[in-house]
Design a protein around this motif. Structure first.
Motif, short mmCIF file in Angstrom:
data_model
loop_
_atom_site.label_atom_id
_atom_site.label_comp_id
_atom_site.label_asym_id
_atom_site.label_seq_id
_atom_site.Cartn_x
_atom_site.Cartn_y
_atom_site.Cartn_z
N PRO A 144 -3.10 3.28 3.92
CA PRO A 144 -3.98 4.31 4.53
C PRO A 144 -4.67 3.95 5.86
CG PRO A 144 -5.22 3.04 2.83
CD PRO A 144 -3.92 2.63 2.81
N ALA A 145 -4.88 4.71 6.76
CA ALA A 145 -5.48 4.69 7.97
C ALA A 145 -6.73 4.14 7.65
CB ALA A 145 -5.50 6.02 8.91
N SER A 146 -7.38 4.52 6.63
CA SER A 146 -8.76 3.86 6.25
C SER A 146 -8.81 4.19 4.66
CB SER A 146 -9.87 4.65 6.98
OG SER A 146 -9.79 6.09 6.62
N PRO A 147 -9.84 3.50 4.18
CA PRO A 147 -9.86 3.55 2.73
C PRO A 147 -10.29 5.05 2.35
CG PRO A 147 -11.06 1.63 3.42
CD PRO A 147 -10.67 2.45 4.64
N ILE A 148 -9.75 5.49 1.04
CA ILE A 148 -9.97 6.75 0.89
C ILE A 148 -11.89 7.06 0.64
CG2 ILE A 148 -10.15 8.54 -0.90
CD1 ILE A 148 -7.42 7.24 -1.89
N GLN A 149 -12.35 5.75 0.40
CA GLN A 149 -13.65 5.81 0.39
C GLN A 149 -14.10 4.64 0.98
OE1 GLN A 149 -15.92 7.09 -3.48
NE2 GLN A 149 -13.78 7.57 -4.25
N PHE A 190 -10.01 -1.75 -5.96
CA PHE A 190 -8.59 -1.38 -6.44
C PHE A 190 -8.36 0.16 -6.28
CE2 PHE A 190 -6.95 -4.77 -9.36
CZ PHE A 190 -7.36 -5.63 -8.46
N GLN A 191 -9.39 1.08 -6.40
CA GLN A 191 -9.41 2.49 -6.56
C GLN A 191 -9.51 2.85 -5.15
OE1 GLN A 191 -12.24 4.39 -8.91
NE2 GLN A 191 -11.31 6.57 -8.41
N LYS A 192 -10.33 2.27 -4.28
CA LYS A 192 -10.64 2.91 -2.93
C LYS A 192 -9.57 2.31 -2.05
CE LYS A 192 -15.79 2.85 -3.22
NZ LYS A 192 -16.69 2.38 -2.76
N LEU A 193 -9.04 1.27 -2.25
CA LEU A 193 -7.70 0.90 -1.35
C LEU A 193 -6.61 1.35 -1.92
CD1 LEU A 193 -8.97 -2.74 -0.40
CD2 LEU A 193 -9.04 -0.69 0.69
N ASN A 194 -6.53 1.93 -3.05
CA ASN A 194 -5.11 2.40 -3.66
C ASN A 194 -4.20 1.14 -3.92
OD1 ASN A 194 -3.28 4.04 -4.92
ND2 ASN A 194 -2.30 4.42 -2.71
N SER A 196 -2.76 -2.27 -6.42
CA SER A 196 -2.64 -2.52 -8.07
C SER A 196 -2.48 -3.83 -8.37
CB SER A 196 -0.95 -1.81 -8.26
OG SER A 196 -0.10 -2.63 -7.59
N SER A 197 -3.17 -4.64 -7.45
CA SER A 197 -3.21 -5.89 -7.66
C SER A 197 -4.34 -6.73 -6.84
CB SER A 197 -2.05 -6.86 -7.62
OG SER A 197 -1.42 -7.04 -6.27
N ARG A 198 -4.41 -7.94 -7.08
CA ARG A 198 -5.96 -8.50 -6.27
C ARG A 198 -4.85 -8.90 -4.80
NH1 ARG A 198 -10.00 -12.21 -8.92
NH2 ARG A 198 -10.66 -10.90 -10.74
N THR A 199 -3.63 -9.39 -4.91
CA THR A 199 -2.78 -9.90 -3.75
C THR A 199 -2.72 -8.59 -2.67
OG1 THR A 199 -1.84 -11.45 -4.96
CG2 THR A 199 -0.92 -10.81 -2.80
N GLU A 200 -2.35 -7.20 -3.29
CA GLU A 200 -2.24 -6.16 -2.59
C GLU A 200 -3.55 -5.79 -1.95
OE1 GLU A 200 -0.01 -1.72 -2.69
OE2 GLU A 200 -0.41 -2.86 -4.67
N ALA A 201 -4.91 -5.88 -2.66
CA ALA A 201 -6.14 -5.30 -2.12
C ALA A 201 -6.44 -6.29 -0.92
CB ALA A 201 -7.10 -5.47 -3.41
N VAL A 202 -5.97 -7.69 -1.10
CA VAL A 202 -6.38 -8.21 -0.12
C VAL A 202 -5.56 -8.10 1.14
CG1 VAL A 202 -6.36 -10.99 0.67
CG2 VAL A 202 -7.31 -10.34 -1.64
N THR A 203 -4.24 -7.97 1.03
CA THR A 203 -3.58 -7.53 2.26
C THR A 203 -4.14 -6.35 2.75
OG1 THR A 203 -1.50 -8.77 0.97
CG2 THR A 203 -1.24 -7.33 2.87
N LEU A 204 -4.17 -5.23 1.94
CA LEU A 204 -4.77 -4.03 2.67
C LEU A 204 -5.92 -4.15 3.42
CD1 LEU A 204 -3.40 -1.73 -0.25
CD2 LEU A 204 -2.47 -1.86 1.82
N GLY A 205 -6.86 -4.95 2.81
CA GLY A 205 -8.05 -5.26 3.32
C GLY A 205 -8.09 -5.85 4.75
#
Length: 213
Positions: A144-149, A190-194, A196-205
């Motif tokens: 996402p260009a930015s988190p959903i929330q 997880f929900q706000k960044l869409n 599915s895992s901690r690794t993915e959340a960290v990468t997206l963040g």
């Protein structure tokens, strides 16, 4: 001072890396090597904080076997490599490599990575992110260009601790909150960044600029 051992088969590359390390007042070179074969004994003798390794690999290279022998609790391993594929990246990260940079990395990137690795953080250059976390067309999962929330300040704090590899128990202790509350924050992230895992959340963040790796 952060002590560094530099290893590169090519003497010109090795001299260049040594020159880069010497530009920082935070770093000092305590040894150098021309091959991984002679590096193990050097590490045992010098006990550096960081090993900076210019690494040549091939598709059939058993990287985990070579690099596992270089692993040590007292030093961080930083690798410079050209266009590594996802399987290779996953293998070397699993055996404890602390940071991976392309050979085209700038002097500033190399110095910053060595310092960061010495502090206990994991660094993966942005050029390699897509190789590790491919977002398949069929999954409809997009960055996402930015988190959903927007994440709350507390959620950003928790996300930063996830990036450090901290478990829920340690996060709860550090923030003086319950593990149940930590689980709630992680689920919300997880929900706000869409993710599915901690690794993915960290990468997206990291991609969204919410945290620094």
């Amino acid at each position: 001072m952060i002590s560094v051992v530099v290893t590169a088969e090519n003497p010109i590359v090795r001299a260049g890396l040594e020159s880069i390390i010497r530009t920082s007042e935070l770093l000092e070179i305590v040894g150098s090597s021309s091959s991984t074969d002679t590096l193990v004994a050097l590490l045992e003798e010098r006990q550096p904080d960081v090993v900076l390794l210019d690494y040549s690999f091939s598709d059939d290279d058993p990287a985990e076997e070579k690099l596992l022998a270089l692993g040590g609790e007292s030093w961080a391993l930083v690798i410079l490599a050209n266009n590594p594929h996802s399987t290779w990246l996953e293998s070397v990260l699993q055996v404890g490599v602390r940071a991976i940079l392309p050979r085209t990395a700038t002097a500033e990137e190399i110095v910053a990575t060595v310092v960061t690795a010495a502090l206990g953080l994991v660094v993966l250059h942005a050029d390699f992110m897509d190789s590790l976390l491919p977002l398949k067309e069929s999954s409809a999962r997009r960055l996402p260009a930015s988190p959903i929330q927007a994440l709350t300040p507390r959620e950003i704090e928790v996300l930063g601790m996830l990036a450090l590899g901290m478990g829920n128990k340690n996060i709860a202790k550090h923030l003086s909150i319950s593990e149940h509350t930590v689980k709630f924050h992680v689920s919300s992230i997880f929900q706000k960044l869409n993710a599915s895992s901690r690794t993915e959340a960290v990468t997206l963040g990291a991609r969204l600029g919410l945290i620094m790796l």
